[in-house]
Scaffold this motif. Structure first.
Motif, short mmCIF file in Angstrom:
data_model
loop_
_atom_site.label_atom_id
_atom_site.label_comp_id
_atom_site.label_asym_id
_atom_site.label_seq_id
_atom_site.Cartn_x
_atom_site.Cartn_y
_atom_site.Cartn_z
N ALA A 46 55.77 -65.96 17.41
CA ALA A 46 55.70 -64.60 17.96
C ALA A 46 57.05 -64.15 18.48
CB ALA A 46 54.66 -64.54 19.07
N GLU A 49 59.40 -63.46 15.58
CA GLU A 49 59.02 -62.19 14.94
C GLU A 49 59.49 -60.99 15.76
OE1 GLU A 49 57.43 -59.47 12.26
OE2 GLU A 49 57.78 -61.61 12.02
N LEU A 50 59.33 -61.06 17.08
CA LEU A 50 59.80 -59.96 17.93
C LEU A 50 61.31 -59.81 17.87
CD1 LEU A 50 57.53 -60.41 21.08
CD2 LEU A 50 57.45 -58.56 19.41
N GLU A 51 62.03 -60.93 17.81
CA GLU A 51 63.48 -60.88 17.70
C GLU A 51 63.90 -60.31 16.34
OE1 GLU A 51 67.38 -61.26 18.94
OE2 GLU A 51 65.54 -61.51 20.10
N ARG A 53 62.22 -58.17 14.55
CA ARG A 53 61.98 -56.72 14.61
C ARG A 53 63.05 -56.01 15.42
NH1 ARG A 53 55.48 -56.32 15.74
NH2 ARG A 53 54.82 -57.27 13.78
N ALA A 54 63.50 -56.62 16.52
CA ALA A 54 64.53 -56.01 17.34
C ALA A 54 65.85 -55.90 16.58
CB ALA A 54 64.73 -56.81 18.62
#
Length: 68
Positions: A46, A49-51, A53-54
């Motif tokens: 998770a 994935e957030l990194e 997207r950033a």
């Protein structure tokens, strides 16, 4: 993925509390370790994935400072 992390860690936590206070743990030792490992793997996925997207959002936004 964060929802999977929360669910798997909650199952582990409920098992620990049930075993400590009520002597009614429902997971074996091996299953508890596997559940905690799954929570860790889901959390890592998770966060990656957030990194990702950033970084993708920063690449699409010309006014953002580059991540280095």
């Amino acid at each position: 993925m964060l929802l999977l992390t929360a669910c798997s860690f909650s199952v582990y936590l409920i098992d620990v509390v049930a075993g400590a206070y009520f002597r009614a743990a429902f997971l074996s030792d091996v299953a508890a370790v596997v559940m905690l490992a799954l929570a860790s793997v889901f959390f890592t996925i998770a966060i990656v994935e957030l990194e990702r997207r950033a970084v993708a959002d920063a690449a699409n936004d010309n006014t953002a400072e580059p991540l280095e």
